[in-house]
Scaffold this active site. Structure first.
Site, short mmCIF file in Angstrom:
data_model
loop_
_atom_site.label_atom_id
_atom_site.label_comp_id
_atom_site.label_asym_id
_atom_site.label_seq_id
_atom_site.Cartn_x
_atom_site.Cartn_y
_atom_site.Cartn_z
N ILE A 27 -43.51 -63.32 26.75
CA ILE A 27 -43.73 -64.31 25.64
C ILE A 27 -44.51 -65.46 26.29
CG2 ILE A 27 -42.60 -65.69 24.04
CD1 ILE A 27 -40.12 -64.08 23.91
N GLY A 73 -39.95 -71.68 33.98
CA GLY A 73 -39.48 -70.38 34.05
C GLY A 73 -40.44 -69.38 32.96
N ASP A 77 -38.06 -83.76 26.94
CA ASP A 77 -39.28 -83.17 26.71
C ASP A 77 -39.36 -82.63 25.33
OD1 ASP A 77 -41.76 -82.18 27.59
OD2 ASP A 77 -41.10 -80.29 28.17
N GLU A 90 -45.00 -68.46 29.66
CA GLU A 90 -44.50 -69.13 30.98
C GLU A 90 -44.54 -70.49 30.94
OE1 GLU A 90 -45.55 -68.82 35.83
OE2 GLU A 90 -46.72 -67.65 34.35
N GLY A 91 -43.68 -71.04 31.37
CA GLY A 91 -43.44 -72.57 31.34
C GLY A 91 -43.26 -72.98 32.68
#
Length: 444
Positions: A101, A107, A219, A103-104
């Site tokens: 889905i 994670g 955040d 990428e942050g």
């Protein structure tokens, strides 16, 4: 004699004095019978009694010889055994990965299917390949916060699963179809005011629960707000979330994605509170109305410049203690004393402008709280908030089709090491590094 029969006998003694006298005579008779010689009762030889049997306590009928007290004796019930269930984490192979889905900073999120139940879930793999000091405290905070913060508008964590290696640890969450950031980028028109109110009410309700339980998200932004096809908002990505106490103590200023970062953080405040989340909600509110970010700065300096030009230059009168903030003296004065929110939002009602102004208040102590914001007149005026079930639906962004890439800053990553009180993390405004390094601009 069991405790049940003993209790019933004591109750009968209280209600009937004659019964009490009869029981006493019975006890005396029992003692006399025991005292008679063995030969008078049985001529057979007496078996040898072991010392252990002599030390055994006598039955109650043999030990009670005085009249029983009429005071009721309460026999406490036996404690129920506590069932303790300990089991290891399941293996990640229990889920079938369908597609990646996004990428942050902390994670990688996959869409997956539970092989047993068939449920579609979101599988977040923690980034541990570069960790040298064990499991990162930020990931522990995220897991703990999601386990404690149970709310209909906070993403639900199902379990933790593991792979064959140390760095293969996954968090299993409910799969949500969209995130607001990418959804608004594809929408031709912004949300209706009735839809904005519904989204804001759900967001404020989730944040109010977090703040009531001494948690700060740190955040909040549109890309961390998920929306399903039933009109429900889910707050996600708790990688920077943490609990706090009283007194607050020093916490790193390098939190909150730049476009949504409160001015006290940009100016190097040593202490901050839940007010930083409320500033972020004010920026989200404006973005929902405009369909574009309110303050898209490329560096901390430019971010402050955009804030001052929109809301006016702060001073000690409207923000007591402003001039004492670590970076306040290094900021060039902007000759702009006016609040220009109204010029940015021509079609927003006066109540809407008032709520936005209270969310984007300079002084953190005067900034509106989530509980207070939920009671604001903006949500009571026409148009009324739309029923979530009446929201339109859109094709799922996580179903695997090719996705567009949008320009948006990422969350700060320096806090990922867990050095929450390291002063080195707070010196990024004038020198040092941050996620905006290389885009430093000077205020004209």
């Amino acid at each position: 004699m069991s405790s049940t029969s003993r209790k019933s006998k004591w109750e009968s003694d209280e209600s009937d004095p004659e019964s009490q006298h009869a029981v006493t005579k019975k006890h005396k008779s029992a003692k006399k019978t025991k005292a008679r010689p063995q030969s008078a009762r049985d001529s057979s030889p007496q078996p040898t009694v072991e010392p252990q049997e002599q030390a055994r306590p006598k039955p109650i009928d043999e030990t009670i010889s005085a009249p029983i007290s009429p005071v009721r004796r309460v026999v406490p019930p036996a404690p129920k055994p506590i069932a303790v269930s300990l089991h290891s984490c399941r293996h990640v192979d229990n889920y079938e990965k369908l597609n990646r889905i996004e990428e942050g900073a902390y994670g990688i999120v996959f869409r997956a299917r539970d092989r047993k139940s068939g449920d579609i879930v979101a599988l977040k793999k923690f980034k541990l390949d570069k960790e040298k000091n064990g499991f990162p405290v930020t990931s522990l905070r995220e897991i703990r916060t999601l386990m404690l913060a149970k709310h209909p508008n906070i993403v639900n964590i199902r379990e933790i699963v593991v792979g064959d290696k140390f760095d293969q640890i996954f968090m299993v969450m409910d799969f949500i179809d969209h995130d607001l950031k990418s959804l608004m980028e594809d929408m031709k028109n912004p949300f209706l005011q009735s839809e904005v109110k519904t989204i804001m009410i759900q967001l404020l309700s989730a944040v109010a629960l977090m703040h009531d339980n001494w948690m700060i998200h740190r955040d909040l932004k549109t890309s961390n707000l998920l929306l399903n096809n039933r009109g429900q908002i889910k707050v996600a990505d708790f990688g920077l979330a943490r609990t706090y106490g009283s007194p607050l103590g020093n916490m790193t200023q390098l939190v909150v994605t730049l476009w949504y970062r409160a001015p006290e953080l940009l100016l190097g405040a040593k202490e901050y509170s839940t007010a930083v989340d409320m500033w972020s909600i004010g920026c989200i509110f404006a973005e929902l109305v405009r369909k574009e970010p309110l303050l898209p700065g490329r560096s901390e300096i430019e971010q402050l410049d955009k804030i001052f030009k929109l809301l006016g230059m702060p001073n000690d009168k409207i923000w007591p203690g402003f001039s004492d903030l670590p970076h306040a003296k290094n900021i060039a004065f902007v000759n702009q004393p006016y609040n220009n929110l109204r010029s940015k939002f021509l079609y927003l009602t006066e109540a809407g402008i008032d709520l936005m102004s209270k969310l984007l208040t300079y002084d953190p102590k005067k900034r509106i709280s989530a509980e207070e914001a939920l009671k604001h007149p903006y949500f009571a005026e026409s148009p009324a908030p739309k029923d979530p079930a009446m929201f339109p639906t859109w094709p799922s962004k996580g179903s695997g089709e090719k996705r567009k890439t949008y320009l948006s800053p990422s969350a700060p990553q320096a806090s990922h090491a867990g050095m929450e009180e390291d002063d080195a993390l707070s010196g990024t405004l004038f020198g040092g590094t941050s996620e905006s390094a290389g885009f430093q601009l000077r205020i004209a």
